[in-house]
Each structure stands twice: as structure tokens, then as C-alpha cells.
Scaffold this active site. Structure first.
Site, PDB file in Angstrom:
ATOM      1  N   SER A   1       3.820  -8.621  -0.077  1.00 10.65           N
ATOM      2  CA  SER A   1       3.977  -9.212   1.250  1.00 10.65           C
ATOM      3  C   SER A   1       5.312  -9.955   1.298  1.00 10.65           C
ATOM      4  CB  SER A   1       2.798 -10.130   1.566  1.00 10.65           C
ATOM      5  OG  SER A   1       2.858 -10.571   2.904  1.00 10.65           O
ATOM      6  N   THR A   2       5.306 -11.247   1.582  1.00 13.66           N
ATOM      7  CA  THR A   2       6.550 -12.010   1.730  1.00 13.66           C
ATOM      8  C   THR A   2       7.413 -11.908   0.470  1.00 13.66           C
ATOM      9  OG1 THR A   2       5.303 -13.580   3.085  1.00 13.66           O
ATOM     10  CG2 THR A   2       7.507 -14.248   2.365  1.00 13.66           C
TER      11      THR A   2
ATOM     12  N   HIS B   1       3.270  -5.632   3.678  1.00 12.82           N
ATOM     13  CA  HIS B   1       3.007  -6.192   5.003  1.00 12.82           C
ATOM     14  C   HIS B   1       4.300  -6.227   5.807  1.00 12.82           C
ATOM     15  CE1 HIS B   1      -0.507  -8.621   3.041  1.00 12.82           C
ATOM     16  NE2 HIS B   1      -0.846  -7.366   3.282  1.00 12.82           N
TER      17      HIS B   1
ATOM     18  N   MET C   1       2.315 -14.130   0.477  1.00 13.55           N
ATOM     19  CA  MET C   1       1.538 -15.294   0.893  1.00 13.55           C
ATOM     20  C   MET C   1       0.083 -14.898   1.109  1.00 13.55           C
ATOM     21  SD  MET C   1       2.458 -17.790   4.106  1.00 13.55           S
ATOM     22  CE  MET C   1       4.141 -17.883   3.489  1.00 13.55           C
TER      23      MET C   1
ATOM     24  N   ASP D   1      -4.466 -11.439  -0.042  1.00 12.20           N
ATOM     25  CA  ASP D   1      -4.757 -10.019   0.150  1.00 12.20           C
ATOM     26  C   ASP D   1      -4.480  -9.263  -1.150  1.00 12.20           C
ATOM     27  OD1 ASP D   1      -5.399  -7.589   1.326  1.00 12.20           O
ATOM     28  OD2 ASP D   1      -3.380  -7.288   2.129  1.00 12.20           O
TER      29      ASP D   1
END
Length: 326
Positions: free
Chosen positions: A144-145, A170, A262, A265
Site C-alpha cells: 500500500s503506502t 492499493h 498503512m 490489509d
């Protein structure tokens, strides 16, 4: 190029840049998607990006494209105070800052400093040692991030015959196709947006597309992927947890990694994979931009080993390598 979601802001910047000698103004874009595709098809030397676009999560993908194409970037903050805050967030990413209240001379000086700057070329990942891979092995990666840069680090070491690989990163639907092309540039393997019922073949990395479906392993022998409609899982669609849980029936053939991001998930899905026999890897705290997802997986006991990002690609490949008779 100018990128600003505010029409008045675009006009003001265009007017200032248009009067500068030695500078040719190209496209004025109103959103990040338009900016990304224009920069990818005809790279400018520099882009002025307004704060209203720089604060969006998708700007991470944009920065990676700029670095890959050696495009300089100046963030135009709303005020001097917000310029300092953006600079603190950017850290060592090499972005330059100015603000809307800057004079034309200040903007010109900033632009020319960026255009004359020659950033150092980032070191390339070491060439992967030659391996023969076990038939039927699969690699799964969730991020993600901060994941775009992390994925480039991992996939740049994947050879052209790597095990079939599925990736959930993401990002918004308008960026997944461009992200696949960006990752494809960085890797000897072929990186594509996944399609429903697409075969999982060696040398191909499939990226979860858009925001409308989950990318999963199709039921059966793990030879195809599927794009499944459904609500968000663990707060996301596509979801890392959805991908990991779908691979539990073939876990003995799976190597999975959870990278910077973050939230949590992927943590539960990785735990299910490990319990079913998969080899699981989490990015360590020191190398993760955001340690949320890897931390959650580690604290659950879902991670077999924690590694810095520079070692994860090789570790995934080695776990899939064919063992010699000796």
C-alpha cells in the site's frame, strides 16, 4: 507542464511561466490522471504540481514515474507554511518547493535551479543469480503506502522466467494501467494488468486492476486468476487479504510477501497462508515507509521471516527455486 486542480491556479502559473525566456510551456493538466498519461507519453523536463494534487494518495505513483523518466518536480504550495509541511513530508525525495505567493522572479529562479540540476542516478538492484524454478510455484505480493517504490525494488530483480506472480497495490483505478507499465519498465519480467481467467504463466507479473474487483487465485489447481466483484475486504478493493485467502488451497506452492503500507490489509490472509504451508515474508520496519501492514502480519505470527526491501525479491525467488539432487 503544469498540474493544478484549480482553474484559476492553472491560469496564474501558466501566465507566470509563459513570460519566462528560455521556457516552453506544454500541457496544463487539471488532475493527476491527465498529468500521468501526458508525462508518460511526452515527458517534460519539469512539472509544477499544485498542493491540491500533491496531497492526493495517487501522487506517490506520479513521483515514481517522474523519477523513472528523470522529470524534475516542483510542488507549488498554497502558503509558505504549507510549503514547509510538504517539504517535511517529502523528506529526501528530491522535490523542490515554492508557494502561490512567490514572486515571478522567485518562481523563475526555482524552475531554473531544477532544470539545471542533474540528480544522481539511483543504484540498480543487483542482477539476480540464475535459478531454475519449481513447476507450479506462485508468488503473491501485497503493498500500500510506499509500495510503488518497494515493488520496483522487488520486481527489478525478477528474471524473465520468474514464477507466476500476482500483486495487489492499493491505488485508484485510473492509475493501475500506468502503474503496470511503470513496473514493466523496471523488471525483466512482463508486468500486466490482470484480466479475468488469465492463465498464470512463468515470466508474467499480474497487477490487480482498478477499484472494482478483487484479484484472486481461481478455484482449482491455481492455474488461473479471477477478478471477483464484491464489497471491500479489510477496507480495500482490491484487497491483499482477498488475494491471500484465495491462495490457501494451494498454499504449499505459494511464497508471499507483505510490503510497506498503512493499516492491516493482508495480515489475516498471510496468517492463513502460513498455517496452510506457504512461505511468508514481511518487510522490516527499518526499510518500510509505513510499517503498518508488515507490523500487523508480524504481530499475528503470520511472517516466517522479516527482511529489508533490498533482500525480499531474492528471498521470494530462492524459496521457489528447484532443489538440486545434492
Amino acid at each position: 507542464m503544469i498540474a493544478d486542480g484549480n482553474e484559476e491556479g492553472r491560469r496564474r502559473l501558466a501566465s507566470a511561466v509563459g513570460t519566462m525566456r528560455g521556457v516552453s510551456l506544454g500541457i496544463c493538466a487539471s488532475d493527476l490522471s491527465e498529468t500521468y498519461h501526458a508525462a508518460e507519453s511526452r515527458p517534460p523536463q519539469a512539472v509544477l504540481v499544485a498542493e491540491n494534487l500533491a496531497r492526493l494518495p495517487e501522487f506517490e505513483v506520479m513521483q515514481t514515474l517522474f523519477r523513472a523518466l528523470n522529470i524534475r518536480c516542483i510542488l507549488v504550495a498554497d502558503t509558505p507554511v504549507s510549503a514547509e509541511r510538504l517539504a517535511a513530508r517529502a523528506g529526501t525525495s528530491g522535490l523542490r518547493m515554492t508557494h502561490q505567493g512567490a514572486s515571478q522572479d522567485e518562481l523563475r529562479q526555482c524552475l531554473f535551479e531544477v532544470l539545471l540540476d542533474r540528480p544522481a542516478v539511483a543504484p540498480r538492484e543487483p542482477v539476480a543469480e540464475r535459478m531454475a524454478f519449481q513447476s507450479g510455484r506462485l508468488i503473491l505480493i501485497g503493498a500500500s503506502t510506499g509500495g510503488v517504490d518497494a515493488l520496483i525494488r522487488v520486481l527489478s530483480g525478477f528474471p524473465a522466467d520468474c514464477p507466476p506472480t500476482l500483486v495487489v497495490q492499493h491505488t485508484s483505478g485510473t492509475f493501475s494501467a500506468g502503474l503496470a507499465r511503470l513496473l514493466d519498465r523496471a523488471s525483466p519480467a512482463r508486468v500486466l494488468e490482470a484480466e479475468d481467467r488469465q492463465p498464470l504463466v512463468p515470466g508474467t507479473v499480474l497487477l490487480a486492476p482498478g477499484k472494482d474487483h478483487h484479484l484472486e487465485i481461481a478455484r482449482g489447481n491455481g492455474s488461473h486468476c479471477r477478478l471477483r466483484e464484491g464489497p471491500p475486504v479489510s477496507g480495500h478493493r482490491p484487497s491483499v487479504d482477498a488475494l491471500f485467502h484465495s491462495a490457501v488451497p494451494v498454499a504449499a506452492r505459494v511464497s508471499a510477501a507483505i510490503l510497506t503500507g498503512m493499516g492491516r490489509d493482508g495480515a489475516e490472509g498471510m496468517l492463513a497462508l502460513r498455517r496452510a504451508g506457504a512461505h511468508t515474508i514481511g518487510q522490516d520496519q527499518a526499510s518500510a515507509l509505513v510499517y503498518g501492514m508488515p507490523r500487523a502480519a508480524h504481530e499475528l505470527g503470520a511472517v516466517c521471516e522479516q527482511l529489508p526491501i533490498g533482500r525480499i525479491g531474492q528471498a521470494l525467488l530462492k524459496s521457489c527455486a528447484r532443489r538440486s539432487a545434492a
